[in-house]
Design a protein around this motif. Structure first.
Motif, short mmCIF file in Angstrom:
data_model
loop_
_atom_site.label_atom_id
_atom_site.label_comp_id
_atom_site.label_asym_id
_atom_site.label_seq_id
_atom_site.Cartn_x
_atom_site.Cartn_y
_atom_site.Cartn_z
N ARG A 204 0.81 -1.22 0.00
CA ARG A 204 0.00 0.00 0.00
C ARG A 204 0.84 1.27 0.00
O ARG A 204 0.35 2.34 0.33
CB ARG A 204 -0.93 0.00 1.21
N PRO A 206 3.44 4.12 -2.02
CA PRO A 206 3.60 4.67 -3.38
C PRO A 206 4.83 4.15 -4.10
O PRO A 206 5.03 4.49 -5.27
CB PRO A 206 3.72 6.19 -3.12
N PRO A 209 4.87 0.87 -7.69
CA PRO A 209 5.03 0.96 -9.16
C PRO A 209 6.48 0.97 -9.61
O PRO A 209 6.84 0.27 -10.57
CB PRO A 209 4.32 2.29 -9.50
N LEU A 235 2.01 -4.07 -13.37
CA LEU A 235 2.15 -2.61 -13.35
C LEU A 235 1.09 -1.94 -14.20
O LEU A 235 0.44 -0.98 -13.76
CB LEU A 235 3.55 -2.22 -13.82
N THR A 236 0.88 -2.41 -15.43
CA THR A 236 -0.06 -1.76 -16.34
C THR A 236 -1.51 -1.95 -15.89
O THR A 236 -2.34 -1.04 -16.10
CB THR A 236 0.10 -2.33 -17.76
N SER A 238 -2.62 -2.36 -12.66
CA SER A 238 -2.90 -1.66 -11.40
C SER A 238 -2.60 -0.17 -11.49
O SER A 238 -3.27 0.64 -10.84
CB SER A 238 -2.08 -2.28 -10.26
N TRP A 239 -1.60 0.22 -12.31
CA TRP A 239 -1.22 1.63 -12.42
C TRP A 239 -1.05 1.99 -13.90
O TRP A 239 0.06 2.23 -14.38
CB TRP A 239 0.07 1.90 -11.66
N ASP A 241 -1.62 4.60 -15.53
CA ASP A 241 -1.12 5.95 -15.77
C ASP A 241 0.22 6.21 -15.07
O ASP A 241 0.60 7.37 -14.85
CB ASP A 241 -2.15 6.98 -15.28
N SER A 242 0.92 5.16 -14.75
CA SER A 242 2.18 5.31 -14.02
C SER A 242 3.20 6.10 -14.83
O SER A 242 3.27 5.99 -16.06
CB SER A 242 2.76 3.94 -13.67
N GLU A 243 3.98 6.89 -14.14
CA GLU A 243 5.05 7.66 -14.79
C GLU A 243 6.15 6.76 -15.32
O GLU A 243 7.01 7.20 -16.11
CB GLU A 243 5.65 8.65 -13.79
#
Length: 272
Positions: A204, A206, A209, A235-236, A238-239, A241-243
């Motif tokens: 949980r 940050p 990612p 990764l794709t 769950s996130w 829009d990840s940087e």
């Protein structure tokens, strides 16, 4: 002559006794405790510590013994004597395991451990503590966890929970710092292990990612495409829009070392 000498000696002795100052009566326990309280009210915590220790030595089983130990915890903390705060709190916890203010002692011990690792300059500027030894932070986490578990309705529980979240983030960041270190030096298995630890134990936070992105890059360098795809998919999904993902859904870590290292990379040990 003898009849004259004896009266003279008696007069001299009486005069000496008359001139001897009377010893002041010893302070009572209540009076000494008031002195300690006055020092604390004046923010003179070092004096308060001396008074409280003297009170404990003179009246170890007095009516103010328990409160004096609680005050001593607070005075040490306000004096920024964090190791002494931990010792005083631990002493109280052992001596009074059923005391109604046990939650306070736990909270203060957690706070002391929380601030133990702070350097002098942390009071004036924000510094990254992820590369430091976090043993005191782990102790603080255990103290706060014990507090919220045993006393969930305590007035100190909300702040303890907030600090636990902060500490978890710091510990996850610490693992990522190590993962980056290993990756920059080509130790990809060690980097993957550290990143995997973040994914498994700090879900949980940050930092997950980036940990997954490190796993993708590491597995690709080790030529394990199936494991790289599994990490990329996590990764794709769950996130999205990840940087750390480009427009094509591929992992992009700006700091990840290139396969063809140049002269600058070799001279700076991959730091640049």
């Amino acid at each position: 002559m003898p009849r004259l000498i004896w009266p003279l000696l008696a007069a001299l002795l009486l005069g000496a006794c008359a001139n001897t100052p009377e010893e002041s009566p010893e302070r009572t326990e209540a009076a000494q405790y008031r002195e300690a309280q006055d020092a604390m009210d004046s923010n003179n915590y070092l004096t308060a510590i001396d008074r409280l220790k003297e009170l404990e030595a003179r009246f170890p089983y007095g009516r103010y013994a328990e409160q004096a130990q609680l005050d001593l915890i607070y005075a040490h903390f306000r004096s920024q004597e964090y190791p002494e705060t931990v010792v005083a709190a631990e002493r109280f916890l052992r001596g009074y395991p059923a005391h109604p203010r046990l939650d306070y002692a736990l909270y203060m011990r957690g706070l002391a451990n929380f601030y133990m690792e702070r350097g002098f300059f942390d009071s004036f500027m924000s510094t990254d503590k992820s590369s430091r030894d976090l043993s005191s932070a782990r102790d603080a986490f255990e103290d706060f966890e014990r507090l919220v578990t045993r006393f969930p309705d305590s007035e100190y529980a909300p702040d303890a929970r907030s600090r636990m979240v902060f500490i978890r983030n710091e510990m996850a960041r610490h693992e990522l710092h190590a993962a980056r270190y290993y990756a920059r030096r080509g130790a990809y298995i060690a980097a993957i292990n550290r990143a995997q630890y973040v994914v498994q134990h700090y879900q949980r936070t940050p930092m997950v990612p980036e940990a997954l992105a490190i796993m993708v890059e590491g597995y690709e360098r080790l030529e394990r495409p199936e494991l790289a795809d599994k990490s990329r998919r996590a990764l794709t999904e769950s996130w999205p829009d990840s940087e750390y993902l480009d427009d094509d859904g591929e992992v992009n870590l700006a700091w990840w070392p290139s396969e063809n290292k140049g002269l600058l990379s070799l001279l700076t040990f991959d730091l640049l």
